[in-house]
Design an enzyme around this catalytic site. Structure first.
Site, mmCIF file in Angstrom:
data_model
loop_
_atom_site.group_PDB
_atom_site.id
_atom_site.type_symbol
_atom_site.label_atom_id
_atom_site.label_comp_id
_atom_site.label_asym_id
_atom_site.label_seq_id
_atom_site.Cartn_x
_atom_site.Cartn_y
_atom_site.Cartn_z
ATOM 1 N NE ARG A 172 -4.186 -1.690 1.883
ATOM 2 C CZ ARG A 172 -4.255 -2.901 2.872
ATOM 3 N NH1 ARG A 172 -3.389 -2.780 3.803
ATOM 4 N NH2 ARG A 172 -4.968 -3.651 2.603
ATOM 5 C CE LYS A 179 -1.357 13.722 -14.347
ATOM 6 N NZ LYS A 179 -1.449 14.026 -15.545
ATOM 7 C CD GLU A 184 6.848 17.950 -22.305
ATOM 8 O OE1 GLU A 184 5.986 18.839 -21.806
ATOM 9 O OE2 GLU A 184 6.220 16.813 -22.841
ATOM 10 C CE LYS A 233 4.367 18.062 -14.301
ATOM 11 N NZ LYS A 233 4.637 16.826 -14.909
ATOM 12 C CD GLU A 280 -4.528 16.137 -15.906
ATOM 13 O OE1 GLU A 280 -4.152 15.008 -15.404
ATOM 14 O OE2 GLU A 280 -4.133 16.661 -16.779
ATOM 15 N NE ARG A 332 -0.865 17.160 -13.019
ATOM 16 C CZ ARG A 332 -0.223 16.556 -12.035
ATOM 17 N NH1 ARG A 332 -0.555 16.486 -11.102
ATOM 18 N NH2 ARG A 332 0.960 15.799 -12.264
ATOM 19 C CG ASN A 363 -2.980 18.123 -20.864
ATOM 20 O OD1 ASN A 363 -2.111 17.206 -21.221
ATOM 21 N ND2 ASN A 363 -3.728 17.974 -19.857
ATOM 22 C CG HIS A 373 0.919 17.561 -24.335
ATOM 23 N ND1 HIS A 373 1.960 18.604 -24.235
ATOM 24 C CD2 HIS A 373 1.718 16.531 -23.948
ATOM 25 C CE1 HIS A 373 3.136 18.374 -23.757
ATOM 26 N NE2 HIS A 373 2.986 17.046 -23.444
ATOM 27 C CG HIS A 402 -1.032 13.061 -26.149
ATOM 28 N ND1 HIS A 402 -1.738 13.587 -25.139
ATOM 29 C CD2 HIS A 402 0.063 12.780 -25.531
ATOM 30 C CE1 HIS A 402 -0.993 13.706 -24.002
ATOM 31 N NE2 HIS A 402 -0.036 13.252 -24.128
ATOM 32 C CG HIS A 445 5.870 12.714 -25.426
ATOM 33 N ND1 HIS A 445 4.564 12.896 -25.517
ATOM 34 C CD2 HIS A 445 6.241 13.814 -24.523
ATOM 35 C CE1 HIS A 445 3.950 13.894 -24.751
ATOM 36 N NE2 HIS A 445 5.008 14.199 -24.204
HETATM 37 N N1 LIG Z 1 4.608 11.070 -14.718
HETATM 38 C C1 LIG Z 1 4.494 12.422 -15.475
HETATM 39 O O1 LIG Z 1 3.933 13.136 -15.173
HETATM 40 C C2 LIG Z 1 5.205 12.274 -16.787
HETATM 41 C C3 LIG Z 1 5.235 13.162 -17.726
HETATM 42 C C4 LIG Z 1 5.854 13.207 -18.804
HETATM 43 C C5 LIG Z 1 6.284 11.979 -19.183
HETATM 44 N N2 LIG Z 1 6.064 10.715 -18.513
HETATM 45 C C6 LIG Z 1 6.544 9.609 -19.003
HETATM 46 O O2 LIG Z 1 8.042 9.440 -19.261
HETATM 47 C C7 LIG Z 1 8.494 8.424 -20.152
HETATM 48 C C8 LIG Z 1 9.501 9.202 -21.143
HETATM 49 O O3 LIG Z 1 10.339 9.500 -20.271
HETATM 50 P P1 LIG Z 1 12.011 9.529 -21.071
HETATM 51 O O4 LIG Z 1 11.661 10.097 -22.241
HETATM 52 O O5 LIG Z 1 12.858 9.917 -19.714
HETATM 53 O O6 LIG Z 1 12.310 7.989 -21.461
HETATM 54 P P2 LIG Z 1 12.996 6.835 -20.894
HETATM 55 O O7 LIG Z 1 13.169 6.518 -19.509
HETATM 56 O O8 LIG Z 1 12.733 5.639 -21.797
HETATM 57 O O9 LIG Z 1 14.699 7.265 -21.118
HETATM 58 C C9 LIG Z 1 14.801 7.305 -22.636
HETATM 59 C C10 LIG Z 1 16.207 6.558 -22.802
HETATM 60 O O10 LIG Z 1 17.320 7.178 -22.427
HETATM 61 C C11 LIG Z 1 18.264 6.363 -21.479
HETATM 62 N N3 LIG Z 1 18.772 7.201 -20.591
HETATM 63 C C12 LIG Z 1 18.141 7.713 -19.333
HETATM 64 N N4 LIG Z 1 19.188 8.426 -18.830
HETATM 65 C C13 LIG Z 1 20.123 8.383 -19.311
HETATM 66 C C14 LIG Z 1 21.363 9.174 -19.320
HETATM 67 N N5 LIG Z 1 21.789 10.047 -18.377
HETATM 68 N N6 LIG Z 1 22.345 8.776 -20.264
HETATM 69 C C15 LIG Z 1 22.018 7.994 -21.472
HETATM 70 N N7 LIG Z 1 20.794 7.190 -21.547
HETATM 71 C C16 LIG Z 1 19.969 7.546 -20.906
HETATM 72 C C17 LIG Z 1 17.173 5.168 -21.101
HETATM 73 O O11 LIG Z 1 17.945 4.223 -20.815
HETATM 74 C C18 LIG Z 1 16.198 5.069 -22.412
HETATM 75 O O12 LIG Z 1 16.700 4.394 -23.382
HETATM 76 C C19 LIG Z 1 7.069 8.124 -20.694
HETATM 77 O O13 LIG Z 1 6.642 6.776 -20.507
HETATM 78 C C20 LIG Z 1 5.898 8.919 -20.309
HETATM 79 O O14 LIG Z 1 4.729 8.569 -20.411
HETATM 80 C C21 LIG Z 1 5.652 10.788 -17.395
HETATM 81 ZN ZN LIG Z 2 4.677 15.943 -22.805
#
Ligand SMILES: NC(=O)c1ccc[n+]([C@@H]2O[C@H](COP(=O)([O-])OP(=O)(O)OC[C@H]3O[C@@H](n4cnc5c(N)ncnc54)[C@H](O)[C@@H]3O)[C@@H](O)[C@H]2O)c1
Ligand SMILES: [Zn+2]
Length: 344
Positions: A94, A116, A158, A200, A210, A214, A218, A221, A225, A237
Site C-alpha cells: 500500500r 503521477k 517541454e 510545473k 488535474e 493542471r 497539456n 499535447h 498525442h 513524444h
Molecule cells: N509522470 C509524469 O508526469 C510524466 C510526464 C511526462 C512523461 N512521462 C513519461 O515519461 C516517459 C518518457 O521518459 P523519457 O523520455 O525519460 O524515457 P526513458 O526513461 O525511456 O529514457 C529514454 C532513454 O534514455 C536512456 N537514458 C536515461 N538516462 C540516460 C542518461 N543519463 N544517459 C544516457 N541514456 C540515458 C534510457 O535508458 C532510455 O533508453 C514516458 O513513459 C512518459 O509517459 C511521465
Molecule cells: Zn509531454
C-alpha cells in the site's frame, strides 16, 4: 547518492530501481562517484518495459528481497523508470516512500515532478497508475552529458512549453541561450531545470488531481498525442510536442486569441533547438481526428485544446481548454506544414 538517500529516507532499507542502460552508466561512474551499496533491481530500457508485467516482476523481486513497510525505493533513470518504479512504490504494501533521481531532461523538467505514476496497457499509455508524491527529487545535470541527442532535445520541447504557458521571460531567456543549451553547459541547464521545475511544481500544487489549471500543462499535447498515436509511436513524444505547440499556436492565432506571429516565433525557437519546426509529412486527417477525439480533455465529443494567448499566458474562457472545430484544426495543421521559410 548514499548520503542524499539517507537524508531523505532516514532509517530505511532502500532499494534502487533502474533500467539496464542507466544502471550500467551509473556503475561505470558516468554520473560521478558510485557510492550505492544497497540492493538494485533492473529491467530493459524503453517504454516497452512500462507494463503491468514488469510492475509484477519488480514487486515479486521486492518480496524476495524481503522488503517491508520500512523499506524505500529510489527510481534512477528517465520517465519510464520514474513512472514504473513510482507505481511499484505506490502499490507495494500500500505504498513505500520513494525518491526520484531523473537522468533525462524530460524526466527532470516534467515526469519527476507532480507525483503521477503509471504503467501502459495495450489499450493506451498510462492507463493504470496512482498519484504518489516522491519524498525528494534529485536532478543532477551531470547525468545529462551521456544522453543521446534526440532524447536530450525531447526535454527541451517541454521546457519551451513551460515558457509559453507561464513565463515570457523564461521563453525569451531560452531564445538567448540556444548555444549553451545545445552544448549542454551544466550551469545553463541548471537554470533551465530550475525554472521549469518551479513552473510545473506551481501548477501541480495548485491542482494536484488535474481538475483545473493542471490542464495548462497539456498545451500542445492534444495534437502531440494524436500525432504520436497515428505514427504508431514512431514519433518521439518531445518531437510530437514541438509539432503540437506549433499547430496549437497557429490555431490560437486563427481563433484570434493569440497575436499574429506567435506560431512563427515558437517554431523558430524549436527549430534552433534542433526540434521539428514544421510538419514534413502530410497528416492523415481521417486518422488524426479520431485520435484527438479520444483525448482525456474532451467533453461532449468535441476536441479541446489548452491554448496559448501570448508568450507566458494561457487563454481562458470558463475553463482551461477551448473547443476546436475539425475545420479549424485542419486549417492549423495545413498552416504548420510546408517549407519553413514560408512561415518565417
Ligand atoms: N509522470 C509524469 O508526469 C510524466 C510526464 C511526462 C512523461 N512521462 C513519461 O515519461 C516517459 C518518457 O521518459 P523519457 O523520455 O525519460 O524515457 P526513458 O526513461 O525511456 O529514457 C529514454 C532513454 O534514455 C536512456 N537514458 C536515461 N538516462 C540516460 C542518461 N543519463 N544517459 C544516457 N541514456 C540515458 C534510457 O535508458 C532510455 O533508453 C514516458 O513513459 C512518459 O509517459 C511521465
Ligand atoms: Zn509531454
Amino acid at each position: 547518492l548514499d548520503r542524499l538517500v539517507g537524508l531523505h529516507l532516514p532509517g530505511r532499507r532502500v532499494i534502487m530501481l533502474a533500467d539496464a542502460t542507466v544502471l550500467e552508466l551509473y556503475r561505470a561512474g558516468r554520473f560521478g562517484p558510485t557510492s550505492w551499496t544497497g540492493d538494485t533491481l533492473t529491467f530493459p530500457p524503453g517504454e516497452r518495459s512500462k507494463t503491468r508485467e514488469t510492475w509484477a516482476r519488480l514487486s515479486d523481486q521486492l518480496f524476495e528481497l524481503g522488503a517491508d513497510r520500512n523499506s524505500g525505493i529510489v527510481a534512477l533513470g528517465g520517465g519510464v523508470t520514474g513512472d514504473l518504479a513510482g507505481f511499484v512504490a505506490a502499490t507495494y504494501m500500500r505504498g513505500l516512500p520513494y525518491i526520484q533521481i531523473p537522468t533525462t531532461l524530460l524526466a527532470m523538467v516534467d515526469a519527476s515532478v507532480g507525483g503521477k505514476t503509471a504503467v501502459d496497457t495495450p489499450r493506451g499509455k498510462n492507463l493504470i497508475g496512482a498519484f504518489h508524491q516522491p519524498a525528494a527529487v534529485i536532478a543532477d545535470p551531470v547525468t545529462l552529458q551521456s544522453l543521446p541527442d534526440q532524447v536530450f532535445r525531447e526535454g527541451l520541447a517541454e521546457a519551451v512549453k513551460h515558457g509559453l504557458i507561464a513565463d515570457r521571460e523564461y521563453f525569451e531567456w531560452m531564445e538567448s541561450q540556444v548555444e549553451p543549451i545545445q552544448r549542454r553547459d551544466p550551469e545553463t541547464l541548471t537554470d533551465l531545470i530550475h525554472r521549469s521545475v518551479e513552473i510545473k511544481a506551481q501548477v501541480v500544487s495548485a491542482d494536484e488531481r488535474e481538475t483545473g489549471c493542471r490542464a495548462m500543462l497539456n498545451a500542445g499535447h492534444t495534437v502531440a498525442h494524436a500525432l504520436e498515436q497515428i505514427s504508431g509511436f514512431d514519433l518521439a513524444h518531445g518531437e510530437a510536442v514541438a509539432l503540437g505547440l506549433m499547430v496549437e499556436c497557429q490555431l490560437a492565432e486563427q481563433l484570434g486569441v493569440a497575436p499574429a506571429g506567435l506560431g512563427a516565433r515558437v517554431s523558430r525557437l524549436l527549430g534552433r533547438l534542433g526540434l521539428p519546426d514544421r510538419l514534413l509529412q502530410p497528416v492523415d486527417l481521417q486518422a488524426v481526428f479520431p485520435a484527438m477525439l479520444a483525448d482525456k480533455k474532451n467533453r461532449a465529443g468535441q476536441i479541446h485544446c489548452a491554448l496559448i494567448a501570448d508568450l507566458g499566458r494561457m487563454h481562458r474562457t470558463n475553463g482551461w481548454t477551448t473547443p476546436v472545430s475539425p475545420e479549424l484544426m485542419a486549417r492549423a495543421i495545413a498552416g504548420a506544414a510546408g517549407p519553413p521559410q514560408s512561415r518565417r
